[in-house]
Design an enzyme around this catalytic site. Structure first.
Site, PDB file in Angstrom:
ATOM      1  N   THR A 160       5.336  10.007  -9.632  1.00 54.34           N
ATOM      2  CA  THR A 160       4.770  10.393 -10.593  1.00 54.34           C
ATOM      3  C   THR A 160       5.361  11.750 -11.317  1.00 54.34           C
ATOM      4  O   THR A 160       5.776  12.660 -10.375  1.00 54.34           O
ATOM      5  CB  THR A 160       3.309  11.020 -10.392  1.00 54.34           C
ATOM      6  OG1 THR A 160       2.687   9.935  -9.780  1.00 54.34           O
ATOM      7  CG2 THR A 160       2.671  11.371 -11.785  1.00 54.34           C
ATOM      8  N   GLN A 341     -19.402  -4.930 -16.827  1.00 61.80           N
ATOM      9  CA  GLN A 341     -20.545  -5.908 -16.786  1.00 61.80           C
ATOM     10  C   GLN A 341     -21.618  -5.501 -17.827  1.00 61.80           C
ATOM     11  O   GLN A 341     -22.175  -6.560 -18.685  1.00 61.80           O
ATOM     12  CB  GLN A 341     -21.261  -5.998 -15.516  1.00 61.80           C
ATOM     13  CG  GLN A 341     -22.150  -7.073 -15.392  1.00 61.80           C
ATOM     14  CD  GLN A 341     -21.275  -8.655 -15.441  1.00 61.80           C
ATOM     15  OE1 GLN A 341     -20.102  -8.648 -15.224  1.00 61.80           O
ATOM     16  NE2 GLN A 341     -22.155  -9.545 -15.626  1.00 61.80           N
ATOM     17  N   GLY A 345     -18.788  -9.212 -22.781  1.00 64.17           N
ATOM     18  CA  GLY A 345     -17.655  -9.849 -23.299  1.00 64.17           C
ATOM     19  C   GLY A 345     -16.923  -8.730 -23.957  1.00 64.17           C
ATOM     20  O   GLY A 345     -15.584  -8.642 -23.958  1.00 64.17           O
ATOM     21  N   GLU A 368      -1.559   8.327  -2.935  1.00 65.57           N
ATOM     22  CA  GLU A 368      -1.902   9.498  -2.200  1.00 65.57           C
ATOM     23  C   GLU A 368      -2.678   9.050  -0.893  1.00 65.57           C
ATOM     24  O   GLU A 368      -3.593   9.706  -0.233  1.00 65.57           O
ATOM     25  CB  GLU A 368      -2.577  10.559  -2.842  1.00 65.57           C
ATOM     26  CG  GLU A 368      -1.657  11.024  -4.171  1.00 65.57           C
ATOM     27  CD  GLU A 368      -1.772  12.669  -4.417  1.00 65.57           C
ATOM     28  OE1 GLU A 368      -2.595  13.187  -3.579  1.00 65.57           O
ATOM     29  OE2 GLU A 368      -1.081  13.073  -5.428  1.00 65.57           O
TER      30      GLU A 368
HETATM   31  N1  CAA Z   1      -1.366  18.336   8.680  1.00 63.73           N
HETATM   32  C1  CAA Z   1      -0.563  18.789   9.414  1.00 63.73           C
HETATM   33  N2  CAA Z   1       0.045  17.912  10.216  1.00 63.73           N
HETATM   34  C2  CAA Z   1      -0.040  16.640  10.240  1.00 63.73           C
HETATM   35  C3  CAA Z   1      -1.027  16.074   9.168  1.00 63.73           C
HETATM   36  C4  CAA Z   1      -1.645  17.032   8.285  1.00 63.73           C
HETATM   37  N3  CAA Z   1      -2.674  16.625   7.646  1.00 63.73           N
HETATM   38  N4  CAA Z   1      -1.191  14.901   9.613  1.00 63.73           N
HETATM   39  C5  CAA Z   1      -0.019  14.537  10.511  1.00 63.73           C
HETATM   40  N5  CAA Z   1       0.468  15.576  10.846  1.00 63.73           N
HETATM   41  C6  CAA Z   1       1.429  15.670  11.747  1.00 63.73           C
HETATM   42  C7  CAA Z   1       0.894  15.390  13.274  1.00 63.73           C
HETATM   43  O1  CAA Z   1       0.356  16.556  13.903  1.00 63.73           O
HETATM   44  C8  CAA Z   1       2.286  14.702  13.961  1.00 63.73           C
HETATM   45  O2  CAA Z   1       2.828  15.922  14.548  1.00 63.73           O
HETATM   46  P1  CAA Z   1       3.579  15.973  16.005  1.00 63.73           P
HETATM   47  O3  CAA Z   1       4.687  14.874  15.565  1.00 63.73           O
HETATM   48  O4  CAA Z   1       3.873  17.341  16.218  1.00 63.73           O
HETATM   49  O5  CAA Z   1       2.637  15.408  16.816  1.00 63.73           O
HETATM   50  C9  CAA Z   1       3.121  14.121  12.758  1.00 63.73           C
HETATM   51  O6  CAA Z   1       2.628  14.844  11.533  1.00 63.73           O
HETATM   52  C10 CAA Z   1       2.909  12.791  12.690  1.00 63.73           C
HETATM   53  O7  CAA Z   1       1.656  12.552  12.623  1.00 63.73           O
HETATM   54  P2  CAA Z   1       1.164  11.075  12.970  1.00 63.73           P
HETATM   55  O8  CAA Z   1       1.420  10.582  14.219  1.00 63.73           O
HETATM   56  O9  CAA Z   1      -0.463  11.126  12.700  1.00 63.73           O
HETATM   57  O10 CAA Z   1       1.978  10.126  11.824  1.00 63.73           O
HETATM   58  P3  CAA Z   1       1.630   8.571  11.736  1.00 63.73           P
HETATM   59  O11 CAA Z   1       3.171   8.100  11.336  1.00 63.73           O
HETATM   60  O12 CAA Z   1       1.043   7.892  12.499  1.00 63.73           O
HETATM   61  O13 CAA Z   1       1.234   8.580   9.977  1.00 63.73           O
HETATM   62  C11 CAA Z   1      -0.469   8.893   8.316  1.00 63.73           C
HETATM   63  C12 CAA Z   1      -0.140   9.220   9.656  1.00 63.73           C
HETATM   64  C13 CAA Z   1      -1.858   9.359   8.222  1.00 63.73           C
HETATM   65  C14 CAA Z   1      -0.700   7.214   8.349  1.00 63.73           C
HETATM   66  C15 CAA Z   1       0.348   9.195   7.281  1.00 63.73           C
HETATM   67  O14 CAA Z   1       1.808   8.345   7.482  1.00 63.73           O
HETATM   68  C16 CAA Z   1       0.149   9.189   6.009  1.00 63.73           C
HETATM   69  O15 CAA Z   1      -0.985   9.789   5.354  1.00 63.73           O
HETATM   70  N6  CAA Z   1       0.363   7.858   5.143  1.00 63.73           N
HETATM   71  C17 CAA Z   1       0.109   7.678   3.775  1.00 63.73           C
HETATM   72  C18 CAA Z   1       1.226   8.378   3.012  1.00 63.73           C
HETATM   73  C19 CAA Z   1       0.568   8.737   1.657  1.00 63.73           C
HETATM   74  O16 CAA Z   1      -0.379   9.330   1.568  1.00 63.73           O
HETATM   75  N7  CAA Z   1       1.566   8.710   0.506  1.00 63.73           N
HETATM   76  C20 CAA Z   1       1.229   8.927  -0.600  1.00 63.73           C
HETATM   77  C21 CAA Z   1       2.588   9.434  -1.484  1.00 63.73           C
HETATM   78  S1  CAA Z   1       2.477  10.394  -2.852  1.00 63.73           S
HETATM   79  C22 CAA Z   1       2.023   9.382  -3.882  1.00 63.73           C
HETATM   80  O17 CAA Z   1       0.833   8.883  -3.988  1.00 63.73           O
HETATM   81  C23 CAA Z   1       2.851   9.473  -5.274  1.00 63.73           C
HETATM   82  C24 CAA Z   1       2.414  10.082  -6.400  1.00 63.73           C
HETATM   83  O18 CAA Z   1       3.222  10.936  -7.069  1.00 63.73           O
HETATM   84  C25 CAA Z   1       0.960  10.150  -6.649  1.00 63.73           C
END
Ligand code: CAA
Length: 384
Positions: A160, A341, A345, A368
């Site tokens: 964005t 709804q 139409g 997000e």
């Molecule tokens: N705050 C601080 N640290 C965090 C955190 C948070 N909220 N969430 C995760 N972390 C840290 C964890 O503590 C972990 O740290 P360590 O390695 O030290 O343990 C590390 O990050 C990895 O965390 P996870 O193991 O939980 O990671 P994961 O790979 O399982 O993924 C997830 C977690 C929640 C699925 C994450 O990948 C996620 O939020 N995915 C969605 C991505 C997203 O929202 N993308 C949107 C992009 S922006 C957009 O939409 C475009 C735009 O312009 C509008």
């Protein structure tokens, strides 16, 4: 509109100012910009002049230094007028601004925050990639140190503001292919469009938010000065996740604005539209629908305001931010579906605003972090 949270006089003033501005400057052009899939290039200047792009930036850096609730109240008003304008505002204020404020050096704050607050530098956030959406830490864009620069190569998706941005917070790998470190191998870089090697490769042809350009960015040997690293190497994923907590509150406000606009349009239409010799709002079938729509919008707003107030008191609200986004976006989708709804139409045509609101609502369940990702974040937090 009922506000259940006790608002201060200043918060009410900001809400009223945003409503007046949004209805005067933004709402009248929303349908036309959507139909033409056109970005309003006067918007950033107008938003900057009134301080909307620096709402969360401290006064010492040229912003308004407001609390999160004030910002979200304003954002909802803008979203009621045009959700495309709201996403521009939400991404700018919630993602790059928050990352700079929380993790930027004094020199980086001094360089970027004032122009961001004024609107001469729009912010964008580049985390996702074509193959790394929900699984964000699987991103592949590689950054390699080269003297006093990093060289970045890769493709960023769904950005964005990307083509119009003056500053892009981009996440890239600083680990090596031989030593992959998952989230710990990711760093954040502050990219500006003057850097050699930055290209815009594709503008997405989207279902909704058509007045907000979403682009793919290509980094082709992009040379980034080493002092554009944000915070520490290897902490970029954590920074992105923390700023997304704020971003998800913004998307919740956007979704509530869309839902409120659909509810208002439905109430007005049900009062005008006559069938069987009476306005359709006299029928209980329609009254019940409107009652359910109003109840869900009020509940989503009450949740958001409660969580925003907790955040402003300094409480950690990560999973609660996900709850706000999950509930508000699913509310927006449900309410806009009901609105069509009510319109029957006519709701299925472009003569009325509800089909645009329906299309705009859908993405709030996706970007997000999808609803499924919000449920993961909430679910993991339970019992801890
Ligand atoms: N705050 C601080 N640290 C965090 C955190 C948070 N909220 N969430 C995760 N972390 C840290 C964890 O503590 C972990 O740290 P360590 O390695 O030290 O343990 C590390 O990050 C990895 O965390 P996870 O193991 O939980 O990671 P994961 O790979 O399982 O993924 C997830 C977690 C929640 C699925 C994450 O990948 C996620 O939020 N995915 C969605 C991505 C997203 O929202 N993308 C949107 C992009 S922006 C957009 O939409 C475009 C735009 O312009 C509008």
């Amino acid at each position: 509109m009922t506000t259940l949270t006790a608002l201060t006089a200043e918060q009410r003033e900001i809400q009223a100012m945003a409503r007046e501005f949004a209805q005067r400057e933004i709402a009248p052009r929303a349908a036309e910009l959507d139909a033409e899939s056109k970005f309003d290039d006067t918007l950033v200047e107008k938003l900057g002049a009134l301080g909307f792009l620096g709402m969360l930036i401290p006064e010492s850096h040229g912003g308004l230094g407001l609390d999160s609730l004030s910002y979200l109240l304003a954002l909802e008003e803008i979203a009621q007028a045009d959700a495309s304008a709201a996403v521009l505002l939400s991404v700018h204020n919630s993602l790059p601004t928050q990352m700079l404020l929380r993790f930027g050096s004094d020199a980086q704050k001094a360089q970027f925050l004032a122009p961001m607050a004024q609107g001469t530098m729009l912010g964008a956030f580049a985390l996702s990639e074509p193959e790394a959406g929900s699984d964000a830490s699987a991103l592949r864009t590689q950054a390699v140190r080269d003297g006093d620069h990093y060289i970045l190569n890769g493709t960023k998706a769904w950005v964005t503001n990307g083509g119009n941005a003056g500053v892009i917070m981009a996440m890239a790998r600083t680990d090596t292919p031989e030593d992959r470190r998952g989230g710990k191998g990711i760093s954040t870089f502050i990219i500006t469009p003057d850097l050699p090697g930055l290209g815009v490769s594709k503008k997405e042809n989207k279902m909704g938010l058509r007045a907000s350009p979403t682009v793919q960015l290509v980094f082709d040997n992009l040379r980034v000065p080493a002092d554009r690293l944000l915070g520490e190497e290897g902490k970029g994923f954590q920074y992105a996740m923390q700023s997304l907590e704020h971003g998800r509150l913004g998307i919740a406000a956007q979704a509530i604005g869309i839902a409120q606009a659909a509810l208002d349009a439905s109430i007005a239409y049900a009062g005008e539209r006559q069938q069987f010799g009476t306005p359709i709002r006299e029928f209980q079938g329609i009254q019940f629908k409107l009652a359910d729509m109003a109840t869900r919008v009020t509940a989503a707003r009450a949740l958001l305001h409660t969580v925003a107030a907790a955040k402003d008191r300094g409480e950690a609200v990560g999973p609660e931010a996900s709850m706000c986004k999950l509930f508000a976006s699913e509310t927006a989708m449900w309410v806009t579906t009901q609105a069509i709804q009510v319109f029957g139409g006519y709701g299925y045509t472009k003569d009325y605003p509800v089909e645009r609101l329906f299309r705009d609502a859908k993405v709030t369940e996706i970007y997000e972090g999808t609803s499924e990702i919000q449920r993961i974040v909430i679910g993991r937090s339970l019992g801890k």
